[in-house]
Design a protein around this motif. Structure first.
Motif, short mmCIF file in Angstrom:
data_model
loop_
_atom_site.label_atom_id
_atom_site.label_comp_id
_atom_site.label_asym_id
_atom_site.label_seq_id
_atom_site.Cartn_x
_atom_site.Cartn_y
_atom_site.Cartn_z
N PRO A 27 37.31 54.66 47.87
CA PRO A 27 37.57 56.02 47.37
C PRO A 27 37.91 56.01 45.88
O PRO A 27 38.48 55.05 45.37
CB PRO A 27 38.78 56.47 48.22
N ASP A 28 37.57 57.10 45.20
CA ASP A 28 37.78 57.18 43.76
C ASP A 28 39.24 56.96 43.38
O ASP A 28 39.54 56.33 42.37
CB ASP A 28 37.31 58.54 43.24
N SER A 29 40.17 57.51 44.19
CA SER A 29 41.58 57.40 43.85
C SER A 29 42.04 55.95 43.85
O SER A 29 42.81 55.52 42.98
CB SER A 29 42.42 58.22 44.83
N GLU A 30 41.55 55.17 44.84
CA GLU A 30 41.94 53.76 44.89
C GLU A 30 41.20 52.94 43.85
O GLU A 30 41.75 51.97 43.31
CB GLU A 30 41.67 53.20 46.29
N PHE A 35 41.12 49.81 38.73
CA PHE A 35 40.80 49.73 37.31
C PHE A 35 42.09 49.60 36.47
O PHE A 35 42.14 48.84 35.50
CB PHE A 35 40.03 50.97 36.87
N ARG A 36 43.11 50.36 36.85
CA ARG A 36 44.38 50.28 36.12
C ARG A 36 44.95 48.87 36.17
O ARG A 36 45.35 48.29 35.15
CB ARG A 36 45.39 51.25 36.73
N ASP A 37 44.97 48.28 37.36
CA ASP A 37 45.52 46.93 37.51
C ASP A 37 44.66 45.90 36.78
O ASP A 37 45.18 44.93 36.22
CB ASP A 37 45.62 46.57 38.99
N ALA A 38 43.33 46.11 36.79
CA ALA A 38 42.44 45.19 36.08
C ALA A 38 42.71 45.23 34.58
O ALA A 38 42.72 44.20 33.89
CB ALA A 38 40.99 45.54 36.37
N PHE A 39 42.94 46.43 34.07
CA PHE A 39 43.26 46.56 32.64
C PHE A 39 44.56 45.84 32.30
O PHE A 39 44.66 45.11 31.30
CB PHE A 39 43.39 48.03 32.25
N ASP A 89 34.74 59.45 35.14
CA ASP A 89 35.90 60.22 35.61
C ASP A 89 36.96 59.30 36.21
O ASP A 89 38.15 59.53 36.04
CB ASP A 89 35.46 61.26 36.66
N VAL A 90 36.51 58.28 36.92
CA VAL A 90 37.46 57.33 37.52
C VAL A 90 38.15 56.52 36.42
O VAL A 90 39.35 56.26 36.49
CB VAL A 90 36.73 56.38 38.50
N VAL A 91 37.37 56.16 35.41
CA VAL A 91 37.96 55.42 34.28
C VAL A 91 39.03 56.27 33.59
O VAL A 91 40.12 55.80 33.27
CB VAL A 91 36.87 55.01 33.27
N GLU A 92 38.72 57.54 33.37
CA GLU A 92 39.69 58.44 32.74
C GLU A 92 40.94 58.60 33.60
O GLU A 92 42.06 58.68 33.08
CB GLU A 92 39.05 59.81 32.48
#
Length: 275
Positions: A27-30, A35-39, A89-92
């Motif tokens: 899902p997009d939310s997960e 992505f946040r944790d990867a960053f 959108d997911v990246v944002e």
């Protein structure tokens, strides 16, 4: 931050092109959380100059959310087939999460700074104080020289002075203060020329470390040809403030002395102790 996050996503896209097997769509939310944790992982590794295999970095992140590396590859590759979805959108969304968390962490830092300030104020005390000193002869000048033993922290010297018209020192007067090391050498020397005719304020903060042993304050220096002075010093105060870490430790130790439970509670739990 946006640039680094997009680089991380691009890296995942390149790896995703290598896999074509069908797997779970995240899902997009997960996916935004991943992505946040990867960053954050990329930022840490970049800051520490750590060389490592990118798969070893990301696999524990994916597993934390219950997905495999192949699931992430497949989900990213599947975006091109979804008309109403954009990977951007997911990246944002991941960027928004990072910025929101950054504000929280900034607030926590501000709270810690406030704790430091409260602790330091709590354990600031006056080392010396004198409300009024009048110097009208050369013999009186010894009353304006002070020496204090010091420990690491901050010492603030503050006072008001008035050099009036009866003063006979034509070359002017000076005040000075400095820290003295164990070998007698001076550091942080501060000198000020005393103005005449109106009340002035003198304030200076000194920060000794373990190499310093004394703070010396000479409020009246005549030079080579001293004449009869006429100086009034008021509100003289020397205050000491602990280093922040020591002050916080002292504050915590003080709080530990507060009894949370009434004595009856302990007697009920250990009746033999009350005999």
């Amino acid at each position: 931050m946006n640039k680094l996050l997009r680089h991380a996503v691009c890296g995942l896209l390149v790896l995703g092109a290598l896999s074509c097997a069908r797997h779970t769509i995240i899902p997009d939310s997960e996916l935004a959380l991943i992505f946040r944790d990867a960053f954050l992982a990329n930022a840490y590794i970049s800051n520490e100059n750590i060389r490592t295999d990118s798969l070893r970095i990301y696999e524990p992140i994916f597993a934390r959310y219950g997905y495999t590396t192949e699931d992430v590859y497949y989900t990213i590759g599947n975006f091109s087939k979804r008309k109403s979805a954009r990977l951007g959108d997911v990246v944002e969304r991941a960027i928004d999460l990072l910025e929101a968390e950054g504000k929280v962490y900034n607030r926590e830092v501000a709270i810690l700074d406030t704790i430091d300030n409260v602790a330091q104020r709590t354990f600031t005390h006056t080392v010396y104080a004198d409300s009024l000193i009048r110097v009208s002869s050369l013999r009186d000048t010894a009353r304006l020289s002070f020496t204090f033993d010091v420990v690491p922290g901050e010492y603030t010297v503050s006072l008001k002075y008035l050099v009036d018209s009866l003063d006979r020192n034509t070359r002017g007067l000076k005040g000075s203060a400095w820290l003295e090391r164990a070998d007698g050498s001076r550091s942080n020397l501060y000198t000020v020329t005393l103005r005449r005719g109106r009340e002035e304020r003198f304030m200076r903060t000194f920060t000794p470390d373990t190499t310093h042993r004394r703070l010396r304050v000479d409020l009246l220096d005549f030079g080579q040809t001293p004449a009869r002075p006429s100086v009034t010093v008021s509100d003289l105060k020397v205050t000491y403030t602990m280093p922040a870490a020591d002050a916080v430790d002292s504050l915590y130790r003080r709080q530990l002395n507060i009894r949370i439970f009434a004595d009856e509670f302990f007697r009920a739990a250990h009746p033999a102790d009350s005999l």
